[in-house]
Design an enzyme around this catalytic site. Structure first.
Site, mmCIF file in Angstrom:
data_model
loop_
_atom_site.group_PDB
_atom_site.id
_atom_site.type_symbol
_atom_site.label_atom_id
_atom_site.label_comp_id
_atom_site.label_asym_id
_atom_site.label_seq_id
_atom_site.Cartn_x
_atom_site.Cartn_y
_atom_site.Cartn_z
ATOM 1 C CD GLN A 348 -5.602 -12.301 -15.521
ATOM 2 O OE1 GLN A 348 -4.578 -12.428 -14.911
ATOM 3 N NE2 GLN A 348 -5.609 -12.365 -16.956
ATOM 4 C CB THR A 515 -4.298 -12.769 -6.334
ATOM 5 O OG1 THR A 515 -5.139 -13.072 -4.967
ATOM 6 C CG2 THR A 515 -3.409 -12.250 -5.389
ATOM 7 C CG HIS A 516 -3.575 -12.938 -11.675
ATOM 8 N ND1 HIS A 516 -4.350 -14.178 -12.356
ATOM 9 C CD2 HIS A 516 -3.239 -13.793 -10.364
ATOM 10 C CE1 HIS A 516 -4.201 -14.967 -12.063
ATOM 11 N NE2 HIS A 516 -3.176 -14.987 -10.699
ATOM 12 C CG ASN A 517 -4.028 -6.869 -7.918
ATOM 13 O OD1 ASN A 517 -4.414 -8.103 -7.094
ATOM 14 N ND2 ASN A 517 -5.308 -6.649 -7.567
#
Lengths: 588, 262
Positions: A348, A515-517
């Site tokens: 992101q 936490t947007h892997n």
């Protein structure tokens, strides 16, 4: 040590979080025997998330109570292929969960649908701007699925999690007060939007005065009590301001614990095994069929669980790692740009404008997950990118998601880091500031990928996953452009000072970003450039499904959870209606 | 050589803390007594309020160093007490003694090359070991430079040393100086603002400074009151556990409004 072979079951799930619980519920209900293996512990609203201890900033935000134990397993990281990757020794940039419910226990609640454009990023970009709009090494691609195909699955997930929001487009008719840029939806959100904070009201007014169309962020923090189609009841949010990074004491945040597990745990077809760490999916000699998974329990015993169907439902990073360690699909080779597993890792590009005031107080310690007013004018391809030198965008939002003083105490740029001047600024601005956040997208590139680390190992002696990642010019240009646009709105609100912080420079694993892997086991229409088909089914090993944001070919300008939920329902629907009748490759 | 004087300073500081920040059992938090629920006799709540506190990791010279540094990072000034008065040294001691200090939830396997700044914490030392080594080396620097240990310096000199560490201009042997300074600053701010259950933020000094209410109440009726300050007596975890506040069935305390509130 010899593994004990267990009685075969129909389905084994690796990871019991957001995707795993939906899969388990749907497949157990279809009459299949389902075993869910979860490496963390059991957790529930009571007593695990009870007040007062559950809302302790030090314990949850700084010491990561709900998150992955890195002493057992982490990843290694480097910015570029020429560097030596080193272990992520402490959590920072992103926070994978651990335990029943996974990261959906501590998530922030924002539940978006990706734009129709997001699913066709490459072809629509080329059609509108020509090939040159994409950077030469950009590997962003179409998903092999369209928004229209996925719409019913978005709908199911939103009604499962009781999302609070305002529709902007119902069957093609634009709805006042909603997001006019969203793809057409079948019906209104199941619950109305949350209340609007002072910060949100100022943003709404300023944005509207500039001709933008503000709307409430859709969120899984519920505006009222709601009983979902599974019969589980989620309570109304009380705006306590401890949502993201925390678990909800009220059972008011949609999560596996509130929306699925109360029903799932009563299904006799489902068996939950906690504190079990899956180390391998075992394949037949041709690597065309999964036979079982091997796991180690909390007493160090090794088990082999045979199953007809193996579903990887853990976090993005572990889904990909398990595929690499098990030989499911060909590992990606960035030099030759061949192979698929580990390909198109993305992230992101978040940035923010912080507004400071002298005469207004915002009580930002009150709030809710996803609470905010947003605009979507600068997301996806909602604006003309001609001559801008980048693709993609992101939504802007004045967010009131809870301000706690260890982590959220902004001071104007130029304030010393410590001493009396710092103290004075903190005391003055803690309650006189709020952010406008920009959820920038991230494209995929040949040089951003996941593979197996040659040096570092986990507690079981297995190689760690290695992440090679940096944001490229596209992301930096986009972030500068978007953040400056957000700053224009901020200026219209009239703060005495503001910090404008676009995301530029090298990606660092240290400060928290998102936490947007995404990616690493991406979906697509072509087995040469994707690891799974649109049903999240492995092209190479058809009785393995890999569910989650690992399937995103690149990341959009939204939080991923809504799309993850939709992909889960789309996959499980295909398993129930087609795969079970004729097991095998669903796309031939 | 510095042992006897160090011990004296330590004793002095412990005594001082007893007077300022560490209430003896009888004097625990007067503020709570005001809004203790009617059914709970104030005295019985107070007897259980303050277990004995003792340092478990930091040595006397280390306590003196951390206290002196904390007092400069967040000073006592016209806005009120600072990090020293808030008990930050004791907070840091407790953190170092526990899971944080030993990196219990962090990855500790080597090899340990220093890496790039983007790769984050790569020291083979745990926070415990970082403090131990860096305090000793910082004091050696102060002795060389000023003939005194850090805690004996004048405040302006202490600021100079802290700036030197912050800017990486003072070279330490075992860790980069900025690495130590960042850790010390982060831990000091944590100790100033964390729930008092961890030993810092005594008398909720940090929360009162910024107007943070601590354990949250139900805000459904307040969230749409625009530009209206919400001034309450902050509530800690211990307050709720010891029934010093009234709460609802989910454990949300009822905040007691301060009279300044409009």
């Amino acid at each position: 040590m010899a593994a004990t072979t267990l009685k075969p079951v129909d389905v084994v799930l690796v990871g019991v979080g957001l995707t795993g619980t939906i899969m388990a519920k749907e497949l157990a209900e279809a009459g299949l025997t389902v075993v869910g293996l979860e490496r963390g512990r059991f957790r529930d609203t009571y007593p695990d998330f009870a007040l007062p201890n559950a809302h302790d900033e030090l314990k949850y935000v700084r010491r990561h109570e709900l998150m992955q134990d890195l002493s057992r397993e982490t990843i290694t990281f480097r910015n570029a292929m020429g560097e030596t990757a080193l272990p992520m020794r402490e959590l920072g940039s992103f926070l994978p969960g651990e335990g029943v419910g996974g990261a959906a226990v501590h998530w922030g609640g924002l539940t978006w649908r990706f734009l129709p454009w997001d699913f066709e990023t490459r072809s629509r970009t080329i059609a509108r701007y020509g090939q040159d709009q994409l950077a030469a090494d950009c590997t962003s691609q179409d998903w092999g699925i369209t928004y229209a195909e996925l719409e019913p699955s978005f709908d199911r997930f939103e009604y499962l999690y009781g999302i609070s929001g305002k529709a902007g487009n119902i069957k093609g008719t634009i709805q006042p007060g909603g997001n006019p840029f969203e793809g057409p939806r079948a019906r209104e959100y199941p619950n109305p939007p949350l209340k609007t904070t002072f910060a949100g009201s100022l943003f709404r007014k300023a944005a509207a005065s500039m001709g933008y169309q503000p709307f409430p962020v859709p969120t899984g923090a519920l505006s009222r009590g709601y009983t979902n189609p599974y019969g589980a009841t989620i309570n109304a949010c009380v705006y306590c301001g401890y949502c993201q990074f925390f678990a909800c004491e009220m059972g008011a945040k949609a999560s596996p614990q509130t929306a699925v597990l109360p029903v799932l745990l009563h299904n006799k077809n489902f068996t939950l095994r906690t504190l079990t760490n899956v180390v391998k999916v075992n394949l037949d000699s041709a690597r065309r069929r999964a036979l079982s998974v091997t796991y180690v329990d909390s007493r160090g015993r090794e088990f082999e669980q045979p199953a007809e169907l193996v579903v990887l439902t853990s976090y993005v990073l572990n889904n990909v790692r398990l595929m690499l360690l098990s030989g499911i699909g060909r590992p990606y080779d960035p030099v030759r740009n061949r192979g698929v597993v580990g390909r198109n890792y993305a992230y992101q590009t978040p940035s923010a404008v912080t507004l400071f005031f002298e005469d207004k107080v915002f009580n930002q310690f009150m709030g809710a997950g996803g609470l905010g007013i947003a605009i979507d004018e600068f997301n996806g391809d909602n604006f003309d990118h001609s001559g801008l030198g980048f693709i993609g965008g992101g939504f802007f939002s004045a967010a009131s998601t809870g301000a706690r003083p260890i982590g959220v105490r902004p001071v104007p740029a130029g304030t010393p880091r410590w001493g009396s001047a710092w103290k004075k600024a903190v005391a003055h601005y803690f309650n006189r500031s709020f952010p406008i956040t920009v959820q920038g997208a991230c494209q995929s590139y040949r040089t951003n990928y996941l593979d197996v680390d040659p040096t570092y190992r986990d507690a079981y002696g297995l190689p760690l996953l290695r992440m090679t990642f940096d944001r490229h010019d596209n992301e930096h240009k986009m972030s500068v452009y978007l953040t400056n646009k957000a700053a224009e709105i901020a200026k219209a609100i009239g703060p005495s000072k503001m910090n404008v912080n676009p995301r530029t420079g090298k990606y660092t694993i240290v400060p928290y970003q998102s936490t947007h892997n995404t990616g690493g086991a991406i979906m697509g229409a072509d087995p040469a450039t994707s690891a799974v088909n649109k049903y999240s089914q492995s092209w190479d090993v058809p009785n393995v499904f890999v569910i989650g944001a690992s399937a995103f070919p690149q990341n959009g300008g939204y939080n991923p959870t809504g799309t993850v939920g939709a992909l889960t329902y789309f996959a499980v629907e295909a398993i129930r209606t087609r795969y079970l009748k004729r097991p095998g490759q669903l796309l031939t | 050589m510095d042992q006897p004087s160090g011990r004296r300073r330590f004793l002095k500081s412990v005594i001082a803390m007893g007077a300022v920040g560490l209430p003896a059992p009888g004097q625990a938090d007067e503020a709570h007594a005001q809004h203790a629920p009617p059914g709970v006799p104030a005295a019985s709540a107070q007897t259980s309020a303050a277990p004995p506190r003792a340092y478990m990791f930091l040595t006397p010279p280390e306590v003196a160093f951390v206290e002196a540094a904390a007092a400069r990072l967040i000073p006592a000034d016209e806005l009120g007490p600072g990090a020293k008065e808030a008990g930050v040294a004791y907070f840091i001691d407790q953190q170092l003694f526990g899971a944080y200090g030993t990196m219990a939830k962090k990855y500790r396997q080597g090899p340990w090359p220093e890496g790039t700044p983007q790769q984050g914490y790569q020291s083979p030392l745990t926070p415990q070991e970082v403090y131990r080594a860096a305090i000793r080396e910082s004091n050696l620097y102060c002795r060389r430079q000023y003939g005194k240990t850090f805690d004996e310096l004048a405040p302006e000199q202490q600021d100079q040393v802290l700036r030197g560490l912050d800017e990486g201009k003072i070279a330490l042997e075992s860790v980069p100086s900025r690495f130590f300074f960042d850790l010390l600053l982060a831990n000091t701010q944590e100790g100033f603002f964390a729930d008092p259950v961890y030993g810092g933020n005594r008398n909720k000094i940090g929360w009162k400074l910024v107007g943070f209410p601590g354990v949250p109440a139900v805000y459904t009726d307040h969230i749409e009151k625009y530009n209206v300050p919400y001034l309450v007596e902050p509530v800690s975890i211990a307050d709720v556990q010891q029934n010093l506040t009234q709460g609802d069935e989910h454990g949300h305390p009822q905040h007691v409004r301060l009279s300044r509130d409009r």
